[in-house]
Design a protein around this motif. Structure first.
Motif, mmCIF file in Angstrom:
data_model
loop_
_atom_site.group_PDB
_atom_site.id
_atom_site.type_symbol
_atom_site.label_atom_id
_atom_site.label_comp_id
_atom_site.label_asym_id
_atom_site.label_seq_id
_atom_site.Cartn_x
_atom_site.Cartn_y
_atom_site.Cartn_z
ATOM 1 N N GLY A 152 0.818 -1.207 0.000
ATOM 2 C CA GLY A 152 0.000 0.000 0.000
ATOM 3 C C GLY A 152 0.852 1.257 0.000
ATOM 4 N N PHE A 153 1.988 1.196 -0.625
ATOM 5 C CA PHE A 153 2.938 2.305 -0.650
ATOM 6 C C PHE A 153 2.312 3.568 -1.232
ATOM 7 C CE2 PHE A 153 6.223 4.710 -2.903
ATOM 8 C CZ PHE A 153 7.132 4.924 -1.886
ATOM 9 N N VAL A 154 1.643 3.405 -2.352
ATOM 10 C CA VAL A 154 1.076 4.569 -3.044
ATOM 11 C C VAL A 154 -0.014 5.211 -2.185
ATOM 12 C CG1 VAL A 154 -0.200 5.307 -5.081
ATOM 13 C CG2 VAL A 154 1.643 3.652 -5.311
ATOM 14 N N ALA A 155 -0.906 4.397 -1.633
ATOM 15 C CA ALA A 155 -1.993 4.947 -0.812
ATOM 16 C C ALA A 155 -1.433 5.636 0.429
ATOM 17 C CB ALA A 155 -2.949 3.836 -0.413
ATOM 18 N N HIS A 156 -0.447 5.022 1.050
ATOM 19 C CA HIS A 156 0.152 5.606 2.261
ATOM 20 C C HIS A 156 0.785 6.958 1.960
ATOM 21 C CE1 HIS A 156 2.449 6.079 5.923
ATOM 22 N NE2 HIS A 156 3.563 6.161 5.201
ATOM 23 N N HIS A 157 1.572 7.025 0.899
ATOM 24 C CA HIS A 157 2.250 8.278 0.586
ATOM 25 C C HIS A 157 1.298 9.330 0.029
ATOM 26 C CE1 HIS A 157 6.332 7.412 1.721
ATOM 27 N NE2 HIS A 157 6.173 6.200 1.240
ATOM 28 N N ALA A 158 0.256 8.906 -0.635
ATOM 29 C CA ALA A 158 -0.749 9.878 -1.089
ATOM 30 C C ALA A 158 -1.428 10.508 0.123
ATOM 31 C CB ALA A 158 -1.771 9.201 -1.987
ATOM 32 N N GLU A 159 -1.748 9.694 1.105
ATOM 33 C CA GLU A 159 -2.371 10.224 2.330
ATOM 34 C C GLU A 159 -1.401 11.142 3.073
ATOM 35 O OE1 GLU A 159 -4.136 8.553 6.545
ATOM 36 O OE2 GLU A 159 -4.074 7.221 4.815
ATOM 37 N N THR A 196 -1.960 15.125 3.854
ATOM 38 C CA THR A 196 -1.892 15.675 5.211
ATOM 39 C C THR A 196 -0.863 16.792 5.301
ATOM 40 O OG1 THR A 196 -2.482 13.507 6.076
ATOM 41 C CG2 THR A 196 -1.546 15.075 7.634
ATOM 42 N N GLU A 197 0.318 16.575 4.757
ATOM 43 C CA GLU A 197 1.369 17.586 4.805
ATOM 44 C C GLU A 197 0.978 18.843 4.027
ATOM 45 O OE1 GLU A 197 4.239 17.660 6.514
ATOM 46 O OE2 GLU A 197 3.624 15.788 7.455
ATOM 47 N N THR A 198 0.341 18.650 2.895
ATOM 48 C CA THR A 198 -0.092 19.799 2.099
ATOM 49 C C THR A 198 -1.144 20.594 2.848
ATOM 50 O OG1 THR A 198 0.354 18.559 0.085
ATOM 51 C CG2 THR A 198 -1.035 20.493 -0.127
ATOM 52 N N ARG A 248 -1.535 20.753 6.048
ATOM 53 C CA ARG A 248 -0.868 21.410 7.169
ATOM 54 C C ARG A 248 -0.102 22.649 6.697
ATOM 55 N NH1 ARG A 248 2.311 17.221 9.823
ATOM 56 N NH2 ARG A 248 0.276 16.522 10.476
ATOM 57 N N ALA A 249 0.497 22.564 5.518
ATOM 58 C CA ALA A 249 1.266 23.700 4.997
ATOM 59 C C ALA A 249 0.362 24.825 4.515
ATOM 60 C CB ALA A 249 2.168 23.239 3.849
ATOM 61 N N ILE A 250 -0.801 24.479 3.981
ATOM 62 C CA ILE A 250 -1.703 25.483 3.412
ATOM 63 C C ILE A 250 -2.594 26.130 4.479
ATOM 64 C CG2 ILE A 250 -3.701 25.723 1.873
ATOM 65 C CD1 ILE A 250 -2.406 23.768 0.012
ATOM 66 N N ARG A 251 -2.833 25.438 5.570
ATOM 67 C CA ARG A 251 -3.769 25.899 6.601
ATOM 68 C C ARG A 251 -3.537 27.340 7.059
ATOM 69 N NH1 ARG A 251 -3.533 21.748 10.510
ATOM 70 N NH2 ARG A 251 -4.729 20.562 8.999
ATOM 71 N N PRO A 252 -2.302 27.800 7.376
ATOM 72 C CA PRO A 252 -2.118 29.200 7.804
ATOM 73 C C PRO A 252 -2.538 30.209 6.728
ATOM 74 C CG PRO A 252 -0.152 27.926 8.295
ATOM 75 C CD PRO A 252 -1.054 27.046 7.496
ATOM 76 N N PHE A 253 -2.263 29.880 5.481
ATOM 77 C CA PHE A 253 -2.654 30.789 4.408
ATOM 78 C C PHE A 253 -4.173 30.862 4.277
ATOM 79 C CE2 PHE A 253 1.589 29.262 3.192
ATOM 80 C CZ PHE A 253 2.243 30.482 3.162
#
Length: 143
Positions: A63-70, A74-76, A78-83
């Motif tokens: 499930g490498f692809v699904a894990h890294h897509a998730e 999540t990281e994106t 988290r990065a976009i939330r302040p903006f």
């Protein structure tokens, strides 16, 4: 293939046995070296193909692809939330400013309407007073 062998046998009978044997050994050695060279040169592509298939199979099973897509999602986020918060805050301030302008405009409009009514009534009273003064002045001229 059989006709080639017959041609070789005919040639060997005209050349002699030892020359034919050397020619066959050299031909066999040349075919062997060519086969080894082909296998070595094709080995890189074969190994890459097999490794690629194994890695793809292993990544699909884990499930490498699904894990890294998730993880990327999540990281994106988290990065976009302040903006997004900043944008929402600015938008809310702009909406509040427009609401204040609208309320101020409505208040001024109500004041202007009240003033209009007051001055209309004042004009009517001034006209009534002017008419009363004219009546008084015309009555006094008759006496």
């Amino acid at each position: 293939m059989a006709s080639n062998m017959l041609t070789l046998l005919r040639l060997s009978s005209t050349m002699g046995a030892s020359t034919a044997r050397r020619l066959m050994v050299a031909t066999a050695a040349l075919i062997g070296v060519g086969s080894v060279f082909y296998m070595v040169s094709d080995m890189d592509a074969t190994v890459r193909r097999k490794l690629s298939a194994r890695v793809s199979l292993m990544l699909g099973e884990e499930g490498f692809v699904a894990h890294h897509a998730e993880r990327l999602t999540t990281e994106t986020s988290r990065a976009i939330r302040p903006f997004v918060w900043h944008l929402q805050h600015n938008f809310q301030r702009m909406v509040e400013a427009e609401e204040h302008k609208r309320a101020d405009h409505l208040r001024r409009r109500r004041t202007a309407q009240d003033s209009q009514i007051y001055f209309d009534e004042l004009r009517i009273r001034a006209q009534d007073l002017a008419n009363a003064v004219r009546l008084v002045s015309s009555d006094s001229s008759m006496c």
